[in-house]
Scaffold this active site. Structure first.
Site, PDB file in Angstrom:
ATOM      1  N   ASP A 131       0.860  -1.181   0.000  1.00  0.00           N
ATOM      2  CA  ASP A 131       0.000   0.000   0.000  1.00  0.00           C
ATOM      3  C   ASP A 131       0.899   1.235   0.000  1.00  0.00           C
ATOM      4  O   ASP A 131       1.934   1.246   0.667  1.00  0.00           O
ATOM      5  CB  ASP A 131      -0.880  -0.001   1.259  1.00  0.00           C
ATOM      6  N   SER A 143      -2.795   0.050  12.653  1.00  0.00           N
ATOM      7  CA  SER A 143      -2.522  -1.387  12.646  1.00  0.00           C
ATOM      8  C   SER A 143      -2.441  -1.931  11.228  1.00  0.00           C
ATOM      9  O   SER A 143      -1.558  -2.727  10.893  1.00  0.00           O
ATOM     10  CB  SER A 143      -3.602  -2.136  13.425  1.00  0.00           C
ATOM     11  N   TYR A 144      -3.374  -1.505  10.388  1.00  0.00           N
ATOM     12  CA  TYR A 144      -3.365  -1.938   8.994  1.00  0.00           C
ATOM     13  C   TYR A 144      -2.071  -1.533   8.307  1.00  0.00           C
ATOM     14  O   TYR A 144      -1.385  -2.357   7.692  1.00  0.00           O
ATOM     15  CB  TYR A 144      -4.573  -1.348   8.257  1.00  0.00           C
ATOM     16  N   VAL A 145      -1.714  -0.257   8.430  1.00  0.00           N
ATOM     17  CA  VAL A 145      -0.535   0.244   7.729  1.00  0.00           C
ATOM     18  C   VAL A 145       0.744  -0.382   8.284  1.00  0.00           C
ATOM     19  O   VAL A 145       1.663  -0.725   7.527  1.00  0.00           O
ATOM     20  CB  VAL A 145      -0.475   1.789   7.799  1.00  0.00           C
ATOM     21  N   SER A 147       1.152  -3.330   9.533  1.00  0.00           N
ATOM     22  CA  SER A 147       1.308  -4.700   9.036  1.00  0.00           C
ATOM     23  C   SER A 147       1.635  -4.729   7.552  1.00  0.00           C
ATOM     24  O   SER A 147       2.373  -5.604   7.084  1.00  0.00           O
ATOM     25  CB  SER A 147       0.046  -5.519   9.325  1.00  0.00           C
TER      26      SER A 147
END
Length: 234
Positions: A131, A143-145, A147
């Site tokens: 991403d 948390s998304y970024v 990972s």
């Protein structure tokens, strides 16, 4: 030759499976949940394997299914989990663990286990979808970024470890295909800060995949496919 595409049940994973079949590949696709699109892939001859990447044993079962395919030459890590950070502190760790399992732990398991099969073929390749926001993390998606950034670091480590027999690269998508829940106002906001000022669609990702599949002298590379949006957020 055979390709594995994770997260094949919808959107980009579904599209990549279609393109690979049209390009003459045998394809195995993993999916988490039943979706209508899976019947279309099955009709194309795609081998479908259900695997919840939050479960290490499910990933092991996927690896066992792939063990019979000595023609495996390409792995595309497309499976992804995405949601904003929960406002409930008790849920935040659970979210982080989910993102870690899907974006890092499962790809780690797959790369480690499948590398001997891949190494048996000339120009074998692993591609991780990350991403553009790994370079500019937003607090509401921490948390998304994190990972996804870990997935990038993992890919770079494997690029060094698996060379010269297997090439490992990443693709960093931007505003390729909005989600149904994105409002018209949000879409306008994003595109206003995207130099090319339009949604990319899925074809540009396939074009990047083709480049990474065919260019024999690319490993440890990251390709942004984002209409220039990273210029506005980094």
């Amino acid at each position: 030759m055979r390709a594995l595409v994770t997260g094949c049940g919808r959107r980009l994973g579904f599209y990549l499976c279609q393109q690979l079949v049209a390009d003459g590949w045998q394809v195995t696709g993993s999916y988490r949940s039943e979706r209508p699109e899976l019947a279309q892939l099955q009709a194309l001859g795609v081998e479908l394997v259900q695997a919840d990447f939050c479960d290490a044993e499910a990933v092991d079962r996927l690896i066992q299914r792939l063990a019979v395919h000595q023609d495996l030459a390409l792995v595309i890590h497309n499976a992804s989990a995405f949601e904003p950070m929960s406002a409930d502190p008790h849920q935040q760790l659970a979210q982080f663990e989910q993102f870690y399992r899907v974006h890092m732990a499962a790809p780690f398991q797959l790369n480690q286990a499948l590398s001997p099969q891949l190494a048996a073929h000339d120009n074998a390749s692993i591609i991780h979808l990350t991403d553009i926001y790994i370079h500019a993390p937003a607090p509401q998606f921490a948390s998304y970024v994190a990972s996804k950034a870990g997935a990038h670091a993992l890919a770079m480590s494997f690029a060094r470890e698996l060379a010269p027999h297997i090439r490992v690269n990443t693709i960093e998508p931007g505003p390729i295909l909005f989600l149904d829940e994105h409002s018209a106002q949000w879409r306008q906001h994003v595109l206003a800060k995207t130099p090319l000022a339009r949604e990319g669609g899925l074809e540009p990702i396939w074009q990047a995949v083709q480049l990474l599949m065919t260019n024999h002298y690319m490993t440890g590379a990251s390709i942004r496919v984002d209409g220039g949006r990273a210029l506005a957020v980094i």
